[in-house]
Design a protein around this motif. Structure first.
Motif, PDB file in Angstrom:
ATOM      1  N   HIS A  98      -7.298  -7.593  41.150  1.00  0.00           N
ATOM      2  CA  HIS A  98      -6.600  -8.164  42.308  1.00  0.00           C
ATOM      3  C   HIS A  98      -5.168  -8.554  41.954  1.00  0.00           C
ATOM      4  N   ASP A  99      -4.541  -7.694  41.176  1.00  0.00           N
ATOM      5  CA  ASP A  99      -3.171  -7.918  40.719  1.00  0.00           C
ATOM      6  C   ASP A  99      -2.290  -6.846  41.365  1.00  0.00           C
ATOM      7  N   LEU A 100      -1.802  -7.138  42.556  1.00  0.00           N
ATOM      8  CA  LEU A 100      -1.003  -6.145  43.276  1.00  0.00           C
ATOM      9  C   LEU A 100       0.317  -5.828  42.568  1.00  0.00           C
ATOM     10  N   PRO A 101       1.021  -6.804  41.984  1.00  0.00           N
ATOM     11  CA  PRO A 101       2.243  -6.428  41.254  1.00  0.00           C
ATOM     12  C   PRO A 101       1.977  -5.463  40.101  1.00  0.00           C
ATOM     13  N   LEU A 102       0.879  -5.666  39.376  1.00  0.00           N
ATOM     14  CA  LEU A 102       0.545  -4.739  38.292  1.00  0.00           C
ATOM     15  C   LEU A 102       0.214  -3.364  38.858  1.00  0.00           C
ATOM     16  N   ALA A 103      -0.576  -3.329  39.924  1.00  0.00           N
ATOM     17  CA  ALA A 103      -0.912  -2.050  40.556  1.00  0.00           C
ATOM     18  C   ALA A 103       0.346  -1.355  41.068  1.00  0.00           C
ATOM     19  N   LEU A 104       1.284  -2.128  41.609  1.00  0.00           N
ATOM     20  CA  LEU A 104       2.528  -1.550  42.110  1.00  0.00           C
ATOM     21  C   LEU A 104       3.337  -0.925  40.981  1.00  0.00           C
ATOM     22  N   GLY A 105       3.406  -1.616  39.839  1.00  0.00           N
ATOM     23  CA  GLY A 105       4.142  -1.056  38.707  1.00  0.00           C
ATOM     24  C   GLY A 105       3.542   0.254  38.223  1.00  0.00           C
TER      25      GLY A 105
ATOM     26  N   ARG B 261       4.226   2.974  40.801  1.00  0.00           N
ATOM     27  CA  ARG B 261       5.633   3.410  40.731  1.00  0.00           C
ATOM     28  C   ARG B 261       5.841   4.384  39.580  1.00  0.00           C
ATOM     29  N   MET B 262       5.180   4.121  38.444  1.00  0.00           N
ATOM     30  CA  MET B 262       5.232   5.066  37.329  1.00  0.00           C
ATOM     31  C   MET B 262       4.672   6.423  37.736  1.00  0.00           C
ATOM     32  N   LEU B 263       3.580   6.389  38.496  1.00  0.00           N
ATOM     33  CA  LEU B 263       2.987   7.642  38.963  1.00  0.00           C
ATOM     34  C   LEU B 263       3.966   8.428  39.816  1.00  0.00           C
ATOM     35  N   ARG B 264       4.600   7.757  40.773  1.00  0.00           N
ATOM     36  CA  ARG B 264       5.517   8.464  41.667  1.00  0.00           C
ATOM     37  C   ARG B 264       6.684   9.060  40.899  1.00  0.00           C
ATOM     38  N   ARG B 265       7.181   8.349  39.908  1.00  0.00           N
ATOM     39  CA  ARG B 265       8.371   8.800  39.189  1.00  0.00           C
ATOM     40  C   ARG B 265       8.075   9.875  38.153  1.00  0.00           C
TER      41      ARG B 265
ATOM     42  N   ALA C   9      -9.455  -6.215  30.134  1.00  0.00           N
ATOM     43  CA  ALA C   9      -9.225  -5.105  31.064  1.00  0.00           C
ATOM     44  C   ALA C   9      -7.751  -4.707  31.071  1.00  0.00           C
ATOM     45  N   ARG C  10      -6.851  -5.675  31.055  1.00  0.00           N
ATOM     46  CA  ARG C  10      -5.420  -5.370  31.032  1.00  0.00           C
ATOM     47  C   ARG C  10      -5.031  -4.631  29.756  1.00  0.00           C
ATOM     48  N   ARG C  11      -5.695  -4.981  28.644  1.00  0.00           N
ATOM     49  CA  ARG C  11      -5.383  -4.285  27.381  1.00  0.00           C
ATOM     50  C   ARG C  11      -5.717  -2.809  27.499  1.00  0.00           C
ATOM     51  N   MET C  12      -6.823  -2.477  28.154  1.00  0.00           N
ATOM     52  CA  MET C  12      -7.178  -1.077  28.338  1.00  0.00           C
ATOM     53  C   MET C  12      -6.213  -0.388  29.289  1.00  0.00           C
ATOM     54  N   LEU C  13      -5.802  -1.074  30.346  1.00  0.00           N
ATOM     55  CA  LEU C  13      -4.863  -0.474  31.287  1.00  0.00           C
ATOM     56  C   LEU C  13      -3.505  -0.243  30.626  1.00  0.00           C
ATOM     57  N   ASP C  14      -3.108  -1.141  29.730  1.00  0.00           N
ATOM     58  CA  ASP C  14      -1.859  -0.929  28.984  1.00  0.00           C
ATOM     59  C   ASP C  14      -1.950   0.340  28.146  1.00  0.00           C
ATOM     60  N   PHE C  15      -3.110   0.547  27.524  1.00  0.00           N
ATOM     61  CA  PHE C  15      -3.303   1.766  26.734  1.00  0.00           C
ATOM     62  C   PHE C  15      -3.197   3.007  27.618  1.00  0.00           C
ATOM     63  N   VAL C  16      -3.815   2.954  28.783  1.00  0.00           N
ATOM     64  CA  VAL C  16      -3.759   4.092  29.708  1.00  0.00           C
ATOM     65  C   VAL C  16      -2.323   4.356  30.144  1.00  0.00           C
ATOM     66  N   ALA C  17      -1.580   3.301  30.480  1.00  0.00           N
ATOM     67  CA  ALA C  17      -0.203   3.472  30.954  1.00  0.00           C
ATOM     68  C   ALA C  17       0.686   4.083  29.876  1.00  0.00           C
ATOM     69  N   ALA C  18       0.528   3.617  28.633  1.00  0.00           N
ATOM     70  CA  ALA C  18       1.332   4.176  27.542  1.00  0.00           C
ATOM     71  C   ALA C  18       0.972   5.636  27.298  1.00  0.00           C
ATOM     72  N   SER C  19      -0.302   5.962  27.381  1.00  0.00           N
ATOM     73  CA  SER C  19      -0.736   7.345  27.181  1.00  0.00           C
ATOM     74  C   SER C  19      -0.221   8.237  28.304  1.00  0.00           C
ATOM     75  N   PHE C  20      -0.272   7.741  29.536  1.00  0.00           N
ATOM     76  CA  PHE C  20       0.214   8.512  30.679  1.00  0.00           C
ATOM     77  C   PHE C  20       1.694   8.831  30.535  1.00  0.00           C
ATOM     78  N   ALA C  21       2.482   7.839  30.114  1.00  0.00           N
ATOM     79  CA  ALA C  21       3.922   8.058  29.985  1.00  0.00           C
ATOM     80  C   ALA C  21       4.232   9.149  28.972  1.00  0.00           C
ATOM     81  N   ALA C  22       3.348   9.329  27.976  1.00  0.00           N
ATOM     82  CA  ALA C  22       3.577  10.351  26.961  1.00  0.00           C
ATOM     83  C   ALA C  22       3.229  11.757  27.450  1.00  0.00           C
ATOM     84  N   ASP C  23       2.388  11.861  28.484  1.00  0.00           N
ATOM     85  CA  ASP C  23       1.983  13.183  28.987  1.00  0.00           C
ATOM     86  C   ASP C  23       1.569  13.060  30.456  1.00  0.00           C
ATOM     87  N   PRO C  24       2.538  12.837  31.362  1.00  0.00           N
ATOM     88  CA  PRO C  24       2.181  12.611  32.771  1.00  0.00           C
ATOM     89  C   PRO C  24       1.503  13.817  33.419  1.00  0.00           C
TER      90      PRO C  24
END
Length: 241
Positions: free
Chosen positions: A161-168, A171-175, A127-142
């Motif tokens: 149930h990983d609040l630090p990961l969700a927070l990161g 934070r990317m979304l807000r910025r 699941a984290r591997r897929m979320l990493d893919f989503v995060a990298a894709s988002f950064a390229a075209d927010p």
């Protein structure tokens, strides 16, 4: 025109006849064995590089992208075998999704598949591997890909149930997700997660920053954030000995 002469079978040397018969029996035996052998799942092959896939598309990269995603969708149902997602190689899966997205960067299909389908597997590492893919894709075209990133925040928080990961991710979304088409609640996710983590001062700073930035103009949303600031201040006062 002279008739073509044909040699009778009796003229074929006996060793050649035995060899042909043996080959036929081997072929029949192999086919019978294939029919009765238990079906085995094929591993997901490595994705073709985007440049190769673009050349193979013959000028139709959007169609090639859809074909690749349909191939992934059908890969779990092989002949006689149903392959669970948790048995897929998720690094290779991410490669297929990335190539398909590169061929059709405006499509959300690969991101939806990653964040809402393949990230739902009961395996935190995959699941984290897929979320990493989503995060990298988002950064390229927010501007276009913020919905998938918001989904990633929810998956990290409620499924992993990983609040630090969700927070990161929040934070990317807000910025990065600052366009007018992005609803206010997307930029407010960071504050809510900070509150869940009992980081009340951080939540107050985020909400105060949003109010001061001028990014939120809706009167109802501004009133909501003002109430949240008051509630956080009360919670902070109650927690202080």
């Amino acid at each position: 025109m002279a008739a073509t002469s044909q040699r009778p079978w009796t003229s074929v040397p006996r060793p050649v006849c035995w060899l042909l018969a043996a080959c036929l029996l081997l072929q029949l035996g192999w086919r019978l064995a294939q029919q009765h052998a238990p079906a085995q799942a094929r591993p997901l092959p490595a994705a073709p590089p985007a440049g190769v896939a673009r050349l193979a598309s013959l000028g139709e990269p959007l169609a090639m992208s859809k074909a690749m995603l349909l191939y992934l969708q059908s890969f779990e149902d092989q002949a006689g075998v149903s392959l669970p997602w948790r048995e897929l190689d998720y690094d290779r899966l991410a490669g297929w999704l990335e190539t398909a997205q590169t061929l059709d960067p405006r499509s959300q299909y690969a991101l939806v598949a990653a964040g809402e389908v393949y990230a739902g597997v009961a395996d935190p590492q995959r699941a984290r591997r897929m979320l990493d893919f989503v995060a990298a894709s988002f950064a390229a075209d927010p501007r276009r890909r913020w919905p998938a990133m918001a989904q990633a925040v929810l998956v990290a928080k409620h499924q992993l149930h990983d609040l630090p990961l969700a927070l990161g991710y929040a934070r990317m979304l807000r910025r990065l997700a600052t366009g007018p088409q992005v609803p206010p609640w997307v930029r407010e996710m960071e504050a809510f997660i900070l509150e869940d983590m009992d980081q009340l001062d951080g939540a107050r700073l985020v909400i105060g920053g949003l109010l001061a930035s001028g990014q939120i103009n809706d009167p109802h949303e501004l009133a909501f954030l003002a109430r949240r600031l008051d509630e956080l201040a009360r919670k902070k006062a109650q927690a202080t000995p």
